[in-house]
Design a protein around this motif. Structure first.
Motif, PDB file in Angstrom:
ATOM      1  N   VAL A  71       0.842  -1.206   0.000  1.00 50.69           N
ATOM      2  CA  VAL A  71       0.000   0.000   0.000  1.00 50.69           C
ATOM      3  C   VAL A  71       0.876   1.254   0.000  1.00 50.69           C
ATOM      4  CG1 VAL A  71      -1.630   1.339   1.379  1.00 50.69           C
ATOM      5  CG2 VAL A  71      -1.994  -1.111   1.057  1.00 50.69           C
ATOM      6  N   ARG A  72       1.950   1.230   0.779  1.00 46.47           N
ATOM      7  CA  ARG A  72       2.844   2.388   0.840  1.00 46.47           C
ATOM      8  C   ARG A  72       3.500   2.648  -0.512  1.00 46.47           C
ATOM      9  NH1 ARG A  72       8.107   3.862   2.137  1.00 46.47           N
ATOM     10  NH2 ARG A  72       8.833   1.715   2.098  1.00 46.47           N
ATOM     11  N   LEU A  73       3.967   1.571  -1.161  1.00 47.96           N
ATOM     12  CA  LEU A  73       4.618   1.736  -2.455  1.00 47.96           C
ATOM     13  C   LEU A  73       3.623   2.120  -3.547  1.00 47.96           C
ATOM     14  CD1 LEU A  73       7.234  -1.173  -2.487  1.00 47.96           C
ATOM     15  CD2 LEU A  73       7.559   1.216  -1.841  1.00 47.96           C
ATOM     16  N   MET A  74       2.405   1.572  -3.478  1.00 47.57           N
ATOM     17  CA  MET A  74       1.372   1.948  -4.449  1.00 47.57           C
ATOM     18  C   MET A  74       1.057   3.440  -4.363  1.00 47.57           C
ATOM     19  SD  MET A  74      -1.528  -1.016  -4.842  1.00 47.57           S
ATOM     20  CE  MET A  74      -1.697  -1.400  -3.110  1.00 47.57           C
ATOM     21  N   ALA A  75       0.901   3.926  -3.118  1.00 48.06           N
ATOM     22  CA  ALA A  75       0.587   5.354  -2.935  1.00 48.06           C
ATOM     23  C   ALA A  75       1.704   6.223  -3.497  1.00 48.06           C
ATOM     24  CB  ALA A  75       0.367   5.656  -1.459  1.00 48.06           C
ATOM     25  N   THR A 115       2.102   0.492  -9.879  1.00 51.17           N
ATOM     26  CA  THR A 115       0.945   0.422  -8.984  1.00 51.17           C
ATOM     27  C   THR A 115       0.131  -0.838  -9.235  1.00 51.17           C
ATOM     28  OG1 THR A 115       0.831   2.841  -8.982  1.00 51.17           O
ATOM     29  CG2 THR A 115      -1.094   1.661  -8.184  1.00 51.17           C
ATOM     30  N   ALA A 116      -0.105  -1.160 -10.512  1.00 52.67           N
ATOM     31  CA  ALA A 116      -0.856  -2.366 -10.858  1.00 52.67           C
ATOM     32  C   ALA A 116      -0.107  -3.617 -10.404  1.00 52.67           C
ATOM     33  CB  ALA A 116      -1.112  -2.407 -12.359  1.00 52.67           C
ATOM     34  N   GLY A 117       1.231  -3.600 -10.529  1.00 48.20           N
ATOM     35  CA  GLY A 117       2.020  -4.749 -10.100  1.00 48.20           C
ATOM     36  C   GLY A 117       1.935  -4.993  -8.605  1.00 48.20           C
ATOM     37  N   GLU A 123       3.352  -9.289  -2.460  1.00 47.06           N
ATOM     38  CA  GLU A 123       4.609  -9.803  -1.919  1.00 47.06           C
ATOM     39  C   GLU A 123       5.837  -9.166  -2.570  1.00 47.06           C
ATOM     40  OE1 GLU A 123       3.069 -12.611  -5.129  1.00 47.06           O
ATOM     41  OE2 GLU A 123       2.273 -11.559  -3.368  1.00 47.06           O
ATOM     42  N   LEU A 124       5.647  -8.574  -3.767  1.00 46.73           N
ATOM     43  CA  LEU A 124       6.765  -7.897  -4.417  1.00 46.73           C
ATOM     44  C   LEU A 124       7.304  -6.754  -3.569  1.00 46.73           C
ATOM     45  CD1 LEU A 124       5.585  -7.580  -8.139  1.00 46.73           C
ATOM     46  CD2 LEU A 124       7.419  -9.030  -7.280  1.00 46.73           C
ATOM     47  N   ALA A 125       6.444  -6.146  -2.780  1.00 45.83           N
ATOM     48  CA  ALA A 125       6.836  -4.980  -1.992  1.00 45.83           C
ATOM     49  C   ALA A 125       7.884  -5.311  -0.932  1.00 45.83           C
ATOM     50  CB  ALA A 125       5.608  -4.358  -1.332  1.00 45.83           C
ATOM     51  N   ARG A 126       8.067  -6.582  -0.616  1.00 43.09           N
ATOM     52  CA  ARG A 126       9.030  -6.978   0.412  1.00 43.09           C
ATOM     53  C   ARG A 126      10.390  -7.315  -0.190  1.00 43.09           C
ATOM     54  NH1 ARG A 126       5.957 -10.700   4.790  1.00 43.09           N
ATOM     55  NH2 ARG A 126       7.725  -9.922   6.003  1.00 43.09           N
TER      56      ARG A 126
END
Length: 391
Positions: A71-75, A115-117, A123-126
């Motif tokens: 959520v943080r990376l999407m924003a 954002t779509a990814g 799990e990509l965000a980690r």
């Protein structure tokens, strides 16, 4: 320090609410596309700050750490993409280098794809490499804004200094937050939590100020534009030195408000003949006769200017079609063929004209448009069947 968090966030939300109310009103009432993008930019900035401060943690299912990071990376990615598209609309592409405009669109598309990814695979965000890629994308978006500003070098875009200061403010906030995160600033100072918030709030304040006064300039009527402007001493028309500024305002207004304007370049083809027949002292009388023709032909909403002894320009701030500008040029040519009391007996004014519509014919800086009109009108030959050309 939750109380301090709330104080900072309250100040920021107050500024953002003011800006959002203003931008939404301008977009709905005036059809201002720039303020529509600005409203979206402010909304995304508020969401991003809320996520960064942890106020959105309860929105993700099960408080999963991977989802919270996603959520943080999407924003962040979506904010960068929207902000870049806003800057692209704020800094008119037709006035600068179109390569910067196309590059901004590509970089914004990358942000949407990121954002779509994250949404599809939280799990990509980690993954450490993905976090590094996100930071690289922030730098790419910032460099794209710099590219847009650089493309407008030499163009006297109103309030461009304020726009640059606003982008620098948010960039400074990002730099403070990044420096605090790496331990380069004292941990007790709250730089990591409040640096970006302060930079974003200052950016919103500066942009709202600049957009407000820019909109007031764009909405001024012809009478207000004449007030305080330089006038030509022989004709009383606007001085030719006012033309670049008028074209800039017309260009920005056309691109921002989705309206159309026009420019008519006029050249007095028989000036040299009149001077040979009656001496150079006839020039002042000829200029006064030209001014009479332009005042008679133009409507109250048109702005006639004198560039030099042979060239005049009429700026039409709002037209429905190219034919309106052609009709004005034809009327001036016909009025010139009548005798005017300022001229010696039996003498007439023979005009040639070139017409451009804005923004359709705007292929670079306003000075480029003036040069193209000059070339077009210079190519018309005496006795030609077509005395009016269109770009």
């Amino acid at each position: 320090m939750p109380e301090l968090d709330l104080l900072w966030l309250g100040l920021f939300l107050g500024v953002a609410a003011m800006a959002l109310a203003y931008a939404s009103g301008e977009a709905l009432m005036r059809g201002d596309a720039v303020n529509a993008w600005y409203a979206l930019h402010v909304v995304m900035m508020v969401l991003y700050q809320g996520v960064q401060l942890g106020y959105a943690d309860g929105l993700d299912a099960g408080h999963d750490a991977g989802m919270r990071e996603a959520v943080r990376l999407m924003a962040g990615a979506l904010l960068a993409a929207v902000s870049l598209l806003f800057a692209r609309r704020l800094l008119p592409r037709a006035l600068g280098d179109r390569r910067a405009d196309r590059w901004a669109v590509v970089v914004a598309a990358v942000g949407v794809a990121l954002t779509a990814g994250y949404l599809a695979w939280p799990e990509l965000a980690r993954e450490p490499t993905v976090v590094l890629a996100q930071r690289a994308y922030y730098l790419l978006a910032l460099s794209s804004v710099i590219f847009l500003l650089w493309a407008l070098r030499g163009v006297r875009l109103p309030y461009i200094g304020w726009y640059a200061a606003a982008f620098l403010s948010v960039a400074a906030g990002l730099a403070l937050a990044a420096a605090a995160e790496r331990g380069w600033l004292p941990a007790q100072g709250g730089w990591e939590r409040y640096g970006m918030l302060a930079g974003a709030g200052l950016e919103i304040l500066i942009l709202t100020y600049a957009l407000n006064f820019s909109a007031r300039d764009l909405s001024r009527g012809p009478g207000e534009r004449r007030h305080g402007a330089r006038l030509d001493r022989w004709t009383g028309l606007l001085h030719g030195g006012e033309l670049p500024g008028l074209l800039m305002s017309l260009s920005v207004r056309s691109l921002r408000m989705n309206t159309a304007g026009a420019v008519v370049m006029l050249r007095l083809a028989n000036l040299e003949d009149l001077q040979r027949a009656h001496g150079s002292e006839v020039t002042e009388a000829v200029m006064k006769a030209c001014a009479r023709v332009l005042r008679e032909a133009c409507s109250p909403g048109d702005l006639p200017l004198r560039l030099d002894d042979a060239r005049f320009v009429v700026v039409l701030e709002q037209v429905q079609s190219r034919s309106e500008a052609h009709a004005l040029a034809q009327r001036i040519l016909e009025l010139g063929l009548r005798h005017h009391p300022e001229l010696p007996p039996l003498e007439r004014l023979h005009w040639h004209a070139a017409v451009a519509c804005i923004p359709q014919d705007l292929k670079g800086k306003p000075q480029t448009l003036i040069e193209r009109l000059d070339q077009a009108v210079a190519q018309i030959r005496r006795g030609s069947g077509a005395l009016i050309r269109s770009l």
